[in-house]
Design a protein around this motif. Structure first.
Motif, PDB file in Angstrom:
ATOM      1  N   CYS A 101      -6.545   2.308   9.077  1.00  0.00           N
ATOM      2  CA  CYS A 101      -5.452   1.412   8.831  1.00  0.00           C
ATOM      3  C   CYS A 101      -4.412   2.146   9.699  1.00  0.00           C
ATOM      4  O   CYS A 101      -3.994   3.084   9.746  1.00  0.00           O
ATOM      5  CB  CYS A 101      -5.120   1.478   7.243  1.00  0.00           C
ATOM      6  SG  CYS A 101      -3.354   0.641   7.336  1.00  0.00           S
ATOM      7  N   THR A 157      -1.313   1.078   9.695  1.00  0.00           N
ATOM      8  CA  THR A 157       0.018   1.131   9.321  1.00  0.00           C
ATOM      9  C   THR A 157      -0.035   1.821   7.825  1.00  0.00           C
ATOM     10  O   THR A 157       0.427   0.726   6.936  1.00  0.00           O
ATOM     11  CB  THR A 157       0.820  -0.201   9.419  1.00  0.00           C
ATOM     12  OG1 THR A 157      -0.096  -1.213   8.772  1.00  0.00           O
ATOM     13  CG2 THR A 157       1.170  -0.622  10.860  1.00  0.00           C
ATOM     14  N   PRO A 158      -0.677   2.700   7.788  1.00  0.00           N
ATOM     15  CA  PRO A 158      -0.827   3.281   6.305  1.00  0.00           C
ATOM     16  C   PRO A 158       0.625   3.260   5.478  1.00  0.00           C
ATOM     17  O   PRO A 158       1.769   3.690   5.851  1.00  0.00           O
ATOM     18  CB  PRO A 158      -1.359   4.794   6.542  1.00  0.00           C
ATOM     19  CG  PRO A 158      -0.838   5.116   7.779  1.00  0.00           C
ATOM     20  CD  PRO A 158      -0.955   3.754   8.674  1.00  0.00           C
ATOM     21  N   GLU A 210       1.750  -2.808  13.982  1.00  0.00           N
ATOM     22  CA  GLU A 210       1.333  -1.778  14.809  1.00  0.00           C
ATOM     23  C   GLU A 210       1.699  -1.923  16.204  1.00  0.00           C
ATOM     24  O   GLU A 210       1.620  -1.055  16.988  1.00  0.00           O
ATOM     25  CB  GLU A 210      -0.314  -1.740  14.832  1.00  0.00           C
ATOM     26  CG  GLU A 210      -0.876  -3.068  15.356  1.00  0.00           C
ATOM     27  CD  GLU A 210      -1.276  -3.937  14.245  1.00  0.00           C
ATOM     28  OE1 GLU A 210      -2.193  -4.616  14.137  1.00  0.00           O
ATOM     29  OE2 GLU A 210      -0.447  -3.996  13.144  1.00  0.00           O
ATOM     30  N   HIS A 216       2.074  -1.953   4.670  1.00  0.00           N
ATOM     31  CA  HIS A 216       1.831  -3.234   4.363  1.00  0.00           C
ATOM     32  C   HIS A 216       1.629  -3.832   3.023  1.00  0.00           C
ATOM     33  O   HIS A 216       1.382  -2.983   2.104  1.00  0.00           O
ATOM     34  CB  HIS A 216       0.723  -3.506   5.428  1.00  0.00           C
ATOM     35  CG  HIS A 216      -0.597  -2.767   4.843  1.00  0.00           C
ATOM     36  ND1 HIS A 216      -1.383  -3.231   3.775  1.00  0.00           N
ATOM     37  CD2 HIS A 216      -0.983  -1.591   5.268  1.00  0.00           C
ATOM     38  CE1 HIS A 216      -2.322  -2.233   3.586  1.00  0.00           C
ATOM     39  NE2 HIS A 216      -2.201  -1.250   4.405  1.00  0.00           N
ATOM     40  N   CYS A 269      -4.257   5.636   3.977  1.00  0.00           N
ATOM     41  CA  CYS A 269      -3.703   4.453   3.449  1.00  0.00           C
ATOM     42  C   CYS A 269      -4.469   4.179   1.976  1.00  0.00           C
ATOM     43  O   CYS A 269      -5.735   4.609   2.092  1.00  0.00           O
ATOM     44  CB  CYS A 269      -3.728   3.194   4.270  1.00  0.00           C
ATOM     45  SG  CYS A 269      -2.764   1.944   3.368  1.00  0.00           S
ATOM     46  N   ALA A 303       0.922  -1.179   0.119  1.00  0.00           N
ATOM     47  CA  ALA A 303      -0.064   0.039   0.070  1.00  0.00           C
ATOM     48  C   ALA A 303       0.609   1.253  -0.024  1.00  0.00           C
ATOM     49  O   ALA A 303       2.161   1.081   0.180  1.00  0.00           O
ATOM     50  CB  ALA A 303      -0.888   0.127   1.226  1.00  0.00           C
ATOM     51  N   CYS A 325      -5.226   1.678   1.158  1.00  0.00           N
ATOM     52  CA  CYS A 325      -6.180   0.267   1.136  1.00  0.00           C
ATOM     53  C   CYS A 325      -7.534   0.541   1.583  1.00  0.00           C
ATOM     54  O   CYS A 325      -7.651   1.859   1.840  1.00  0.00           O
ATOM     55  CB  CYS A 325      -5.416  -0.869   2.365  1.00  0.00           C
ATOM     56  SG  CYS A 325      -5.568  -0.210   4.108  1.00  0.00           S
ATOM     57  N   ASP A 326      -8.504  -0.252   1.664  1.00  0.00           N
ATOM     58  CA  ASP A 326      -9.737   0.037   2.179  1.00  0.00           C
ATOM     59  C   ASP A 326     -10.237  -0.314   3.586  1.00  0.00           C
ATOM     60  O   ASP A 326     -11.107  -0.304   3.837  1.00  0.00           O
ATOM     61  CB  ASP A 326     -10.746  -0.883   1.248  1.00  0.00           C
ATOM     62  CG  ASP A 326     -10.421  -2.264   1.236  1.00  0.00           C
ATOM     63  OD1 ASP A 326      -9.759  -2.774   2.146  1.00  0.00           O
ATOM     64  OD2 ASP A 326     -11.123  -3.237   0.448  1.00  0.00           O
ATOM     65  N   ARG A 327      -9.077  -0.264   4.291  1.00  0.00           N
ATOM     66  CA  ARG A 327      -9.453  -0.633   5.748  1.00  0.00           C
ATOM     67  C   ARG A 327      -9.586   0.679   6.483  1.00  0.00           C
ATOM     68  O   ARG A 327      -8.626   1.447   6.264  1.00  0.00           O
ATOM     69  CB  ARG A 327      -8.051  -1.220   6.422  1.00  0.00           C
ATOM     70  CG  ARG A 327      -8.368  -1.745   7.884  1.00  0.00           C
ATOM     71  CD  ARG A 327      -7.075  -2.475   8.397  1.00  0.00           C
ATOM     72  NE  ARG A 327      -7.260  -2.589   9.764  1.00  0.00           N
ATOM     73  CZ  ARG A 327      -6.336  -3.309  10.530  1.00  0.00           C
ATOM     74  NH1 ARG A 327      -4.958  -3.837   9.958  1.00  0.00           N
ATOM     75  NH2 ARG A 327      -6.471  -3.518  11.588  1.00  0.00           N
TER      76      ARG A 327
END
Length: 251
Positions: free
Chosen positions: A71, A73-74, A178, A77, A64, A57, A66-68
């Motif tokens: 997140c 840990t932007p 994290e 990961h 981030c 990402a 990602c779609d979390r």
């Protein structure tokens, strides 16, 4: 032979030429096309050195890509849960990933062709001075981030899969990055782990960049351990000792 000599043997290396082409290496803004080409060159150099790469990402705004939601840990990961099987040293595959997602960061899977010893930046810089003074071949080194959370990454030969499984340990911290703040000392990225490979972007204008390039030979990790553990102990302060190091003390 000292690391400086091996870095410059035969004149300026191709890797050094790539570094000079990166944004910030000169004055003014870099041309977008040249920036992309320089970044691809550096990633392909890592793949050519045998570092298995997979897409990761990247920072997007204050979050981030990602779609979390939220997140933790932007930009740090992998994008796929299958990153261990997808990781590749094939130049064509890395180039395809880059062209499909030009902004993507990349991770390198450890414990296959290399390991990474990961220490706080202050301890890492101190250890580098000690190792250079002792003329120890340090190998590739990268810096991740800035300020109190910055880290220095020492790329080493891998321990692989020892015959005695008691001599191997998973690096749980790297599966759950994290928790990094709970473990400020040395972390050994081995089988089942990963680190961001330069060049990579971090939130708040942070980055991961090479201090010494992937073209250098990988050292045996045991040749670096004493300097790194001593530096981490000094960094942690009196009373920290070596209890927090992430490897068994018996061999």
């Amino acid at each position: 032979m000292g690391s400086d000599n091996s870095r410059h043997r035969g004149g300026e290396s191709r890797f050094s030429q790539w570094l000079r082409r990166l944004p910030g290496a000169g004055s003014g803004s870099a041309d977008t096309t040249e920036t992309a080409a320089s970044r691809e060159d550096l990633l392909l150099a890592a793949a050519a050195a045998g570092f298995p790469l997979a897409q990761a990402a990247y920072p997007e705004g204050y979050g981030c890509s990602c779609d979390r939601i939220g997140c933790p840990t932007p930009g740090r990961h992998p994008v796929s849960f299958a990153w261990q099987t997808q990781a590749s040293t094939e130049a064509e595959q890395v180039a395809r990933w880059l062209r499909a997602q030009p902004e993507a960061n990349f991770i390198t899977a450890t414990g296959i062709n290399h390991d990474v010893l990961d220490v706080p930046a202050e301890a890492g810089q101190s250890a580098l001075e000690v190792l250079d003074a002792a003329e120890v071949e340090v190998g590739p080194v990268a810096r991740s981030g800035e300020g109190p959370q910055a880290r220095v990454l020492f790329f080493t030969a891998t321990r692989g899969t020892p015959d005695d499984e008691d001599e191997w340990w998973p690096c749980e911290l790297d599966c759950h990055p994290e928790t990094m703040d709970e473990h400020p000392g040395l972390r050994w990225h081995c089988r089942g782990s990963y680190v961001l490979v330069p060049p990579a972007k971090l939130p708040s204008e942070g980055s991961v960049a090479w201090l010494r390039g992937p073209e250098l030979p990988l050292p045996d990790p045991l040749t670096l351990l004493e300097a790194l553990t001593d530096a981490c102990a000094r960094y942690a302060g009196e009373g920290a000792g070596h209890e927090s190091v992430a490897w068994p003390l018996h061999h």
